[in-house]
Design a protein around this motif. Structure first.
Motif, PDB file in Angstrom:
ATOM      1  N   GLU A  35       0.734  -1.262   0.068  1.00 54.17           N
ATOM      2  CA  GLU A  35       0.020   0.050   0.062  1.00 54.17           C
ATOM      3  C   GLU A  35       0.785   1.276  -0.250  1.00 54.17           C
ATOM      4  O   GLU A  35       0.566   2.226  -0.642  1.00 54.17           O
ATOM      5  N   GLU A  54      -7.866   5.151  -5.698  1.00 53.38           N
ATOM      6  CA  GLU A  54      -8.765   5.921  -4.628  1.00 53.38           C
ATOM      7  C   GLU A  54      -7.643   7.050  -4.009  1.00 53.38           C
ATOM      8  O   GLU A  54      -8.208   8.086  -3.536  1.00 53.38           O
ATOM      9  N   ARG A  55      -6.349   6.674  -4.051  1.00 54.69           N
ATOM     10  CA  ARG A  55      -5.762   7.976  -3.432  1.00 54.69           C
ATOM     11  C   ARG A  55      -5.694   8.949  -4.158  1.00 54.69           C
ATOM     12  O   ARG A  55      -5.695  10.128  -3.704  1.00 54.69           O
ATOM     13  N   ARG A  76      -6.339   0.974  -4.640  1.00 52.50           N
ATOM     14  CA  ARG A  76      -5.962   1.908  -3.713  1.00 52.50           C
ATOM     15  C   ARG A  76      -5.244   3.015  -4.387  1.00 52.50           C
ATOM     16  O   ARG A  76      -5.534   4.338  -3.997  1.00 52.50           O
ATOM     17  N   ASP A 132       0.486   4.411  -2.610  1.00 60.35           N
ATOM     18  CA  ASP A 132       0.236   5.919  -2.199  1.00 60.35           C
ATOM     19  C   ASP A 132       1.486   6.877  -2.815  1.00 60.35           C
ATOM     20  O   ASP A 132       1.164   7.931  -2.997  1.00 60.35           O
TER      21      ASP A 132
END
Length: 151
Positions: free
Chosen positions: A41, A113-114, A110, A45
């Motif tokens: 993750e 969404e980030r 992820r 990010d």
């Protein structure tokens, strides 16, 4: 953690699946995202923040000095395991370093969404599906990024 991305500045782009448009943008980026077995993750990010902060849109003086947010652009994010194709031996690529779908999809989601959390409009392709990606590369501007900072 070595998430890879090919970021292309575009004037427009779209993804179709079986003749149906599933994602479409005007000016912005097409991001082809490759996830490796070692990714996590934090890598997703990092890469999202890097993409959001890139300054490759022209300012009033014609210099690449504006981010996608400043330019009002959008992102079309497409998962692409073939970025981990290894052709050092033979002619057929090997994909041993690419993450399995059950690991890659959550990290791809992820990343998306980030980007959205950073205020960007993001369209997507369809994970683990044969897609047709059409784009008009603006410039052309194409940037390679990975979470190990190799590029």
């Amino acid at each position: 953690m070595i998430l890879r991305a090919v970021v292309q500045r575009v004037s427009r782009a779209r993804v179709t699946v079986g003749g149906e448009v599933v994602g479409q943008i005007g000016p912005g980026y097409v991001v082809l995202l490759g996830v490796s077995r070692e990714d996590d993750e934090a890598a997703a990010d990092y890469l999202a923040e890097k993409v959001a902060g890139l300054r490759v849109f022209e300012d009033e003086e014609g210099k690449m000095n504006r981010s996608i947010q400043e330019a009002g652009g959008a992102v079309l994010a497409v998962s692409q395991f073939t970025l981990y194709g290894d052709v050092r031996r033979g002619r057929r690529p090997g994909f041993d370093r690419a993450a399995r779908p059950e690991q890659a999809e959550p990290l791809y989601r992820r990343f998306v969404e980030r980007l959205r959390a950073l205020g960007l409009h993001v369209e997507t392709g369809r994970f683990q599906t044969h897609m047709e990606v059409e784009l008009v590369n603006d410039g052309p501007v194409t940037i390679l990024i990975d979470s190990e900072k190799t590029f």
